[in-house]
Scaffold this motif. Structure first.
Motif, PDB file in Angstrom:
ATOM      1  N   TRP A 722      16.137  27.689  28.753  1.00 45.73           N
ATOM      2  CA  TRP A 722      17.130  28.733  29.045  1.00 45.73           C
ATOM      3  C   TRP A 722      18.423  28.488  28.255  1.00 45.73           C
ATOM      4  O   TRP A 722      18.885  27.364  28.158  1.00 45.73           O
ATOM      5  N   VAL A 723      18.987  29.566  27.725  1.00 43.48           N
ATOM      6  CA  VAL A 723      20.361  29.568  27.204  1.00 43.48           C
ATOM      7  C   VAL A 723      21.194  30.349  28.214  1.00 43.48           C
ATOM      8  O   VAL A 723      20.922  31.527  28.488  1.00 43.48           O
ATOM      9  N   VAL A 724      22.180  29.706  28.797  1.00 43.86           N
ATOM     10  CA  VAL A 724      22.981  30.334  29.856  1.00 43.86           C
ATOM     11  C   VAL A 724      24.391  30.627  29.336  1.00 43.86           C
ATOM     12  O   VAL A 724      25.063  29.728  28.806  1.00 43.86           O
ATOM     13  N   ALA A 725      24.824  31.883  29.479  1.00 47.52           N
ATOM     14  CA  ALA A 725      26.200  32.286  29.114  1.00 47.52           C
ATOM     15  C   ALA A 725      26.929  32.641  30.399  1.00 47.52           C
ATOM     16  O   ALA A 725      26.417  33.409  31.222  1.00 47.52           O
ATOM     17  N   GLU A 726      28.117  32.063  30.563  1.00 47.29           N
ATOM     18  CA  GLU A 726      28.931  32.385  31.744  1.00 47.29           C
ATOM     19  C   GLU A 726      30.311  32.833  31.286  1.00 47.29           C
ATOM     20  O   GLU A 726      30.852  32.297  30.311  1.00 47.29           O
ATOM     21  N   CYS A 727      30.847  33.800  32.011  1.00 42.69           N
ATOM     22  CA  CYS A 727      32.149  34.377  31.619  1.00 42.69           C
ATOM     23  C   CYS A 727      33.030  34.602  32.830  1.00 42.69           C
ATOM     24  O   CYS A 727      32.544  34.914  33.930  1.00 42.69           O
ATOM     25  N   PRO A 728      34.341  34.489  32.606  1.00 42.43           N
ATOM     26  CA  PRO A 728      35.283  34.932  33.638  1.00 42.43           C
ATOM     27  C   PRO A 728      35.367  36.462  33.651  1.00 42.43           C
ATOM     28  O   PRO A 728      34.838  37.131  32.754  1.00 42.43           O
ATOM     29  N   ALA A 729      36.037  37.013  34.647  1.00 40.18           N
ATOM     30  CA  ALA A 729      36.397  38.442  34.633  1.00 40.18           C
ATOM     31  C   ALA A 729      37.697  38.582  33.838  1.00 40.18           C
ATOM     32  O   ALA A 729      38.227  37.585  33.312  1.00 40.18           O
ATOM     33  N   ARG A 730      38.209  39.823  33.746  1.00 36.39           N
ATOM     34  CA  ARG A 730      39.499  39.982  33.079  1.00 36.39           C
ATOM     35  C   ARG A 730      40.421  40.850  33.934  1.00 36.39           C
ATOM     36  O   ARG A 730      39.973  41.747  34.659  1.00 36.39           O
ATOM     37  N   VAL A 731      41.689  40.534  33.826  1.00 35.44           N
ATOM     38  CA  VAL A 731      42.723  41.362  34.462  1.00 35.44           C
ATOM     39  C   VAL A 731      43.632  41.879  33.353  1.00 35.44           C
ATOM     40  O   VAL A 731      44.108  41.103  32.529  1.00 35.44           O
ATOM     41  N   SER A1036      49.026  46.467  40.543  1.00 33.17           N
ATOM     42  CA  SER A1036      48.348  47.555  39.839  1.00 33.17           C
ATOM     43  C   SER A1036      46.867  47.483  40.163  1.00 33.17           C
ATOM     44  O   SER A1036      46.331  46.413  40.425  1.00 33.17           O
ATOM     45  N   LEU A1037      46.210  48.647  40.137  1.00 25.89           N
ATOM     46  CA  LEU A1037      44.757  48.630  40.186  1.00 25.89           C
ATOM     47  C   LEU A1037      44.243  48.147  38.837  1.00 25.89           C
ATOM     48  O   LEU A1037      44.842  48.451  37.800  1.00 25.89           O
ATOM     49  N   ALA A1038      43.132  47.425  38.863  1.00 23.99           N
ATOM     50  CA  ALA A1038      42.567  46.898  37.621  1.00 23.99           C
ATOM     51  C   ALA A1038      41.875  48.019  36.852  1.00 23.99           C
ATOM     52  O   ALA A1038      41.388  48.982  37.435  1.00 23.99           O
ATOM     53  N   GLY A1039      41.836  47.873  35.537  1.00 25.19           N
ATOM     54  CA  GLY A1039      41.118  48.825  34.694  1.00 25.19           C
ATOM     55  C   GLY A1039      41.692  50.218  34.783  1.00 25.19           C
ATOM     56  O   GLY A1039      42.906  50.418  34.856  1.00 25.19           O
ATOM     57  N   ALA A1040      40.809  51.212  34.830  1.00 25.21           N
ATOM     58  CA  ALA A1040      41.240  52.613  34.802  1.00 25.21           C
ATOM     59  C   ALA A1040      41.806  53.065  36.134  1.00 25.21           C
ATOM     60  O   ALA A1040      42.421  54.121  36.221  1.00 25.21           O
ATOM     61  N   GLY A1041      41.619  52.284  37.187  1.00 28.71           N
ATOM     62  CA  GLY A1041      42.087  52.719  38.501  1.00 28.71           C
ATOM     63  C   GLY A1041      41.034  53.567  39.187  1.00 28.71           C
ATOM     64  O   GLY A1041      39.874  53.606  38.787  1.00 28.71           O
ATOM     65  N   GLY A1042      41.444  54.233  40.251  1.00 30.02           N
ATOM     66  CA  GLY A1042      40.516  55.050  41.019  1.00 30.02           C
ATOM     67  C   GLY A1042      39.830  54.291  42.134  1.00 30.02           C
ATOM     68  O   GLY A1042      39.162  54.862  42.976  1.00 30.02           O
ATOM     69  N   GLY A1043      39.981  52.967  42.148  1.00 30.54           N
ATOM     70  CA  GLY A1043      39.321  52.120  43.142  1.00 30.54           C
ATOM     71  C   GLY A1043      39.159  50.726  42.570  1.00 30.54           C
ATOM     72  O   GLY A1043      39.912  50.313  41.692  1.00 30.54           O
ATOM     73  N   GLY A1044      38.155  50.000  43.058  1.00 25.30           N
ATOM     74  CA  GLY A1044      37.926  48.647  42.554  1.00 25.30           C
ATOM     75  C   GLY A1044      38.956  47.668  43.077  1.00 25.30           C
ATOM     76  O   GLY A1044      39.370  47.732  44.238  1.00 25.30           O
ATOM     77  N   PHE A1045      39.397  46.748  42.201  1.00 22.93           N
ATOM     78  CA  PHE A1045      40.306  45.675  42.619  1.00 22.93           C
ATOM     79  C   PHE A1045      41.767  46.037  42.355  1.00 22.93           C
ATOM     80  O   PHE A1045      42.111  46.605  41.313  1.00 22.93           O
ATOM     81  N   LEU A1046      42.596  45.662  43.318  1.00 23.67           N
ATOM     82  CA  LEU A1046      44.046  45.728  43.175  1.00 23.67           C
ATOM     83  C   LEU A1046      44.514  44.300  42.898  1.00 23.67           C
ATOM     84  O   LEU A1046      44.070  43.366  43.559  1.00 23.67           O
ATOM     85  N   TYR A1047      45.334  44.114  41.870  1.00 29.22           N
ATOM     86  CA  TYR A1047      45.841  42.757  41.664  1.00 29.22           C
ATOM     87  C   TYR A1047      47.346  42.721  41.893  1.00 29.22           C
ATOM     88  O   TYR A1047      48.071  43.664  41.592  1.00 29.22           O
ATOM     89  N   LEU A1048      47.786  41.608  42.482  1.00 26.10           N
ATOM     90  CA  LEU A1048      49.167  41.472  42.949  1.00 26.10           C
ATOM     91  C   LEU A1048      49.796  40.233  42.338  1.00 26.10           C
ATOM     92  O   LEU A1048      49.135  39.210  42.168  1.00 26.10           O
ATOM     93  N   LEU A1049      51.075  40.343  42.069  1.00 24.48           N
ATOM     94  CA  LEU A1049      51.863  39.173  41.684  1.00 24.48           C
ATOM     95  C   LEU A1049      52.821  38.937  42.851  1.00 24.48           C
ATOM     96  O   LEU A1049      53.802  39.664  43.026  1.00 24.48           O
ATOM     97  N   THR A1050      52.500  37.930  43.684  1.00 23.37           N
ATOM     98  CA  THR A1050      53.245  37.747  44.940  1.00 23.37           C
ATOM     99  C   THR A1050      54.578  37.041  44.687  1.00 23.37           C
ATOM    100  O   THR A1050      54.725  36.280  43.729  1.00 23.37           O
ATOM    101  N   LYS A1051      55.533  37.290  45.580  1.00 20.09           N
ATOM    102  CA  LYS A1051      56.852  36.661  45.450  1.00 20.09           C
ATOM    103  C   LYS A1051      56.777  35.168  45.814  1.00 20.09           C
ATOM    104  O   LYS A1051      57.471  34.340  45.225  1.00 20.09           O
ATOM    105  N   GLU A1052      55.938  34.882  46.798  1.00 20.12           N
ATOM    106  CA  GLU A1052      55.769  33.482  47.224  1.00 20.12           C
ATOM    107  C   GLU A1052      54.388  33.000  46.772  1.00 20.12           C
ATOM    108  O   GLU A1052      53.454  33.784  46.661  1.00 20.12           O
TER     109      GLU A1052
END
Length: 1095
Positions: A722-731, A1036-1052
């Protein structure tokens, strides 16, 4: 944004008109003096309603004045009666009742008298003004500007009632004139400021400190004018705009049954009453002024009455007595607009030219015109609705309107030229006009249509008084120069006092043997050159004076020819905008063509541009414009614009495009289109197929990125390894959408993205290995150890659905094709291909631990992982940069489209900016962003992901964005540029290591995404963001928006549990979850199981 409307003199003020929510008029009436013009002007009102300039429910009426000289007051009373009559009938009454006025908002516009510089009057005089925000592109007339002022500036806030507005002046009113309507009753006049010198020839109001009108002076004495002066030295001018409350309008309407005022209306005249002439300001309004006493009012005469009208003074006195009785108790107040301006459109050519030109401006103002040699237009001149081909020279301070000219033509300074076309250009060759007014007119002579030309001097006076001039010289000098004699122009019994320009039979309307042209007058400029031949030809013509010409003018033909010329120049504009790749929206022009019932020539022009384009981007935009035309023809019916585009009828044209035969494809598209024009549902479906054709061209442009894909040979892993490729997601932190084709290569893209682990895991991966069987084994699942879908491909037929994104395993099938392992068009079978090249087949698995539609770039990163693993299993190594371009290729083969930011974000480690230039071939370059020491950990401590529980549908969002981009909607173009610029600012914030600055970047970015794709923020997500706002620097919502993941930059830092508690207290958020996120510094990793890990 500048919002001034129409004023004299400066480019900054003769600029743009905006359309906020305006008055919902019940009735708009346009009064006109000629019976045969009523249907013409009725159509003009209806056209403006089609253009969305007038509310759809407004009743539109063009009404002829009962007599040509009933005055502004008589015309107002008659129009009010006609409005009340129509509203009464509409409400089911059989008699006129003033009750219908109680909730009505009525606008009466008066056309006024003839105007020497426009055959359709001052109302339809075209101005050098553009309305870039208007839904429909059209030449702007004075009427349009006044409608805009009444509907959006003066009218808003006023109670029900009747507004009356003259159309014989140029007005400027600021967006919020600050008029208070609290406790208002009676009538109100609108006054604009003017100098005391200007007031000597105009009307002015005298008011008390509370704004009540005390008196109205016309051409007042110096003392009277000074009495009206404001503290700044300016005086409130009678500006042609009045408002009557319902109560006052009822009192005025009541006079229509009282002799002699009944004679102002068509009812009275139809009953045999003798006409009476009334002024709106100096009869109707003057009787309400507080300082005016009854005795003086009854014996006074309005300025509209001529000197010879003294025999009707007694009749007028009775009319005034009736007005006094009915209106005297109504209060009259003045609203003064100090920031506005007023300019009466006099019959002076010099003043008219001054109002349409821009002294001191560095260049000409060109509006709704196509000019081949702009450098030949003099500074400060203006060109409106013209087509100028070749060398057409225009002097400073001159005006060209409604002309189609082919050079060489030389028009010097101080000229107004209008209504000429190419047939008249020969007459202008070799001449240089100075200080002249040359006009072409459409006429009806004894029922036959024709053209007539008039020529006068800029300094000539149209007044009856005074000595008079022609062509800027005295009559005696003119006679001496030309050989014309006074008996040529006037009958012998014409009194000397009446021998003036208005009555001089100067203008040829018929020649016994040939067509007339400007040359039949232009000879007078240089008469000595032909030995009297031109004079004899002129004498042989049937000629009319200006006065005699007015009733013969064919206003319907004039407006039709202007419209025709507007669309002719518009087609040139369409061609130029597309071929020069200008960021100008053609949608208002498309709407204009469709609503005027002439989409055919526009479609032909778009076909011509698309077929001849050497650039796939130009051709794709032209096809998108065709789709817009078809969508517009459907008039909002027939279904949604987004939808399937694979009807068998369109496959032949598509095949031409796929083979690179652009001209053949466009021709075949047009042939198929003709079968789909009969009803809205077919039009919408045809529009979808044109967008599908555009996608083929986008795909071909993006495939240019293939030249940046290369592989290096490497030792082939053992079968079964097996050749295994692993990747992170992107924000994505900034610039998304700018990477999407065609923006990526038309605008140039820049996106700042982060590679991230979710809950400590790299959630996306693929693995591949060689197998002895000459087959392809495919599997897809949510985790590496859990495959939900398994497919075996034994033959090429099993791979044929590789370009259908929703087909099972389509991504994996496309991966084999893009990797060059399988050739679907080969004559060799799948078995033969695999055995020959690899001695067996392959097994390929892909997985993603992220939910479908997450917005974290899953599908593109998955494609990269699959390609990397498969190529390595086949004995090849692909560099990350090559892999980024290979994924672009794969997604076009898969027909999902999409940009490059996802694979840049997930295949490359850490924080970086990807960029593509505005050019083809499409090449992506990546810059790693260096951040302060320890900032990556700090950022990870402050980043959180919230899964919203909403699955986004990016496909339709993408189609909407591409449609808006191809339409070059101004807001979208501006926003796209901002996205790219914002990316560079965001990169600076990362380099500084500032969380608050990055929070601001995120907040701005989300606003930009919403502008780009309206509808990408579901209500539940908005509620969630509002709840989280106090705890975050930005989100902001990730990618094009409309749903999916919301990413936050918290104060604390480390706020997962705290925010879970906040969200738990909020109702109606649905099935959400909060996840840890950290910056991944590894990117794509490749591992041979049982061997080394390669990154």
């Amino acid at each position: 944004m500048e919002t001034s409307v129409v004023v004299r003199g400066s480019p900054s003020t003769l600029a743009r008109m905006e359309q906020p929510k305006g008055v919902d008029w019940t009735v708009i009436i346009l009064t006109c003096q000629y019976k045969d013009s009523v249907h013409v002007f009725q159509r003009e009102l209806e056209v403006r309603q089609k253009w969305e300039q007038i509310p759809p429910g407004t009743l539109l009426l063009a009404v002829e004045d009962p007599e040509t000289r009933v005055g502004s007051g008589g015309a107002t009373l008659n129009a009010l009666l006609v409005a009340a009559e129509h509203l009464s009938a509409r409400a089911g009454f059989t008699v006129v009742t003033s009750d219908v006025l109680h909730s009505a908002r009525i606008l009466i516009l008066h056309m006024g008298r003839d105007f020497p510089f426009d055959d359709c009057g001052r109302a339809f005089t075209c101005l050098p003004v553009e309305k870039p925000q208007a839904p429909v592109e059209a030449v702007v007339c004075n009427l349009d500007c006044l409608l805009d002022i009444m509907s959006h500036r003066l009218g808003p806030g006023s109670p029900p009632g009747v507004w009356v507005c003259s159309t014989d002046m140029l007005l400027s009113v600021p967006p919020n004139p600050g008029i208070s309507w609290d406790n208002f009753r009676g009538a109100r006049v609108i006054a604009l400021p003017g100098s005391t010198a200007y007031a000597r020839n105009h009307g002015v109001y005298l008011t008390d400190s509370q704004g009540f009108v005390l008196d109205i002076y016309y051409q007042g004495t110096e003392a009277e004018i000074q009495r009206c002066a404001r503290p700044d030295g300016r005086v409130p001018l009678v500006s042609g705009v009045t408002f009557f409350s319902v109560e006052t309008a009822e009192h005025l309407l009541a006079t229509h049954v009282s002799p002699p005022l009944d004679a102002c209306t068509y009812m009275g005249l139809d009953s045999g009453a003798r006409p009476v002439q009334l002024s709106l300001f100096f009869d109707i309004l003057l009787c309400m002024a507080r300082n005016v006493n009854r005795e003086n009012f009854l014996v006074g005469q309005p300025p509209e009455m001529g000197q010879g009208d003294s025999d009707v003074a007694g009749y007028l006195q009775a009319a005034r007595a009736e007005l006094w009785r009915e209106l005297r108790d109504q209060p009259l107040t003045m609203a003064y607009v100090p920031d506005g301006s007023y300019s009466y459109m006099t019959s002076s050519a010099s003043e008219f030219l001054c109002s349409l030109t821009f002294p001191g401006a560095p260049r000409a103002r060109v509006v709704h015109s196509q000019v081949e040699e702009l450098q030949l237009l003099g500074a400060g001149s203006s060109v409106v609705s013209c087509l100028l081909e070749g060398p057409v020279q225009l002097g400073a301070g001159s005006v060209l309107q409604h002309c189609h000219l082919q050079g060489p033509v030389h028009i010097g300074p101080g000229c107004l030229v209008s209504g000429l076309d190419t047939a008249q250009c020969e007459a202008l060759r070799g001449l240089e006009l100075h200080d002249l007014v040359l006009q072409g007119h459409h006429v009806q002579l004894h029922g036959a249509p024709g053209r007539v030309f008039t020529l006068v001097g800029r300094l000539d006076s149209w007044e009856r008084q005074g000595t008079g001039t022609y062509l800027n010289m005295s009559w005696s000098e003119f006679f001496q120069k030309t050989g014309v004699r006074d008996w040529d122009l006037w009958d012998p019994d014409t009194p000397p006092a009446e021998r003036c320009l208005l009555s001089a039979r100067l203008f040829p309307v018929l020649h016994p043997s040939r067509v007339l042209g400007p040359q039949d007058l232009l000879w007078m400029l240089h008469p000595q050159e032909d030995g009297g031949k031109a004079l004899r030809a002129w004498r042989a013509c049937w000629r009319l004076s200006w006065e005699q010409l007015q009733p013969c003018l064919d206003r319907a033909a004039t407006l039709a020819s202007r419209r025709d010329l507007f669309f002719r120049q518009a087609l040139r504009k369409v061609k130029h905008v597309l071929e020069a790749r200008q960021d100008l929206s053609l949608r208002p022009l498309i709407r204009a063509a469709v609503r005027e019932g002439c989409p055919g020539p526009l479609l032909a022009t778009l076909d011509h541009v698309a077929a001849g384009a050497g650039d796939p981007g130009v051709a794709a935009r032209a096809l998108a414009c065709v789709a817009d035309v078809l969508g517009c023809m459907a008039e909002g019916q027939g279904g949604l614009r987004s939808g399937p585009a694979a009807n068998p009828g369109w496959m032949r044209p598509f095949s031409y495009l796929e083979c690179g035969d652009l001209a053949g494809g466009v021709h075949a598209l047009a042939q198929e289109r003709d079968k789909w024009l009969s009803r809205p549902a077919l039009l919408v479906r045809a529009a979808r197929h044109y967008e599908g054709a555009g996608q083929i061209l986008i795909r071909q442009a993006v495939l240019s990125a293939r030249q940046f894909v290369s592989t290096e040979p490497a030792e082939q892993p053992a079968p079964g390894q097996w050749v295994v490729a692993e990747c992170p997601a992107r924000v994505d932190f900034s610039g998304g959408w700018s990477d999407t084709p065609p923006l990526a290569y038309e605008l140039g893209g820049a996106v700042l993205g982060l590679a991230v682990r979710v809950d400590g895991r790299r959630p996306i991966g693929a693995r591949a290995r060689r197998i002895p069987e000459p087959e392809l084994w495919l599997a897809v699942g949510p985790r590496q150890d859990k495959m939900a879908l398994k497919i075996v491909c034994w033959s090429l037929d099993d791979l044929q659905d590789y370009c259908q994104p929703h087909a099972p395993g389509a991504l994996l099938k496309a991966t084999f094709i893009c990797a060059g392992i399988v050739h679907v068009g080969s004559k060799l079978s799948l078995r033969e291909q695999l055995l020959h090249a690899f001695g067996g087949g392959f097994e390929l698995h892909t997985w993603s631990e992220l939910p479908h539609g997450s917005g974290l770039g899953t599908s593109s990163i998955l494609a990269g992982a699959a390609l990397a693993a498969l190529q390595r299993a086949a004995g090849r190594v692909v560099g990350t940069e090559a892999l980024i371009h290979a994924v672009l290729h794969l997604e076009q083969v898969l027909t999902t489209g999409g940009g490059w930011q996802d694979q840049v974000g997930g295949l490359m480690p850490g924080i970086k900016v990807g960029r593509s230039r505005a050019q083809l071939p499409l090449k992506v370059e990546v810059e790693e962003i260096t951040v302060p020491e320890g900032f990556v950990q700090k950022l990870s401590d402050h980043l959180l992901l919230v899964y919203t529980g909403k699955t986004r549908l990016a496909r339709n969002l993408l189609q909407d964005v591409l449609r808006s981009w191809y339409a070059r909607l101004p807001a979208v173009v501006q926003n796209a540029h901002s996205l790219v610029q914002h990316t560079e600012e965001c990169a600076k914030a990362f380099r500084q290591g500032s969380l608050p600055l990055l929070g601001q970047c995120l907040t701005s970015y989300w606003e930009q995404k919403k502008l780009m794709a309206p509808g990408c923020e579901p209500l539940a997500v908005r509620r969630m963001m509002d709840v989280l706002a106090p705890h975050v620097h930005g989100q902001s919502l990730a990618g094009a928006g409309g749903g999916g993941f919301l990413y936050l930059l918290t104060k604390e830092p480390r706020q997962k549990e705290a925010l879970e508690a906040v969200l738990a207290k909020t109702e109606g958020l649905g099935n959400y979850s909060v996840h840890l996120v950290e910056v991944d510094t590894q990117g794509l990793s490749l591992q041979l199981l049982g061997g080394e890990t390669s990154t």
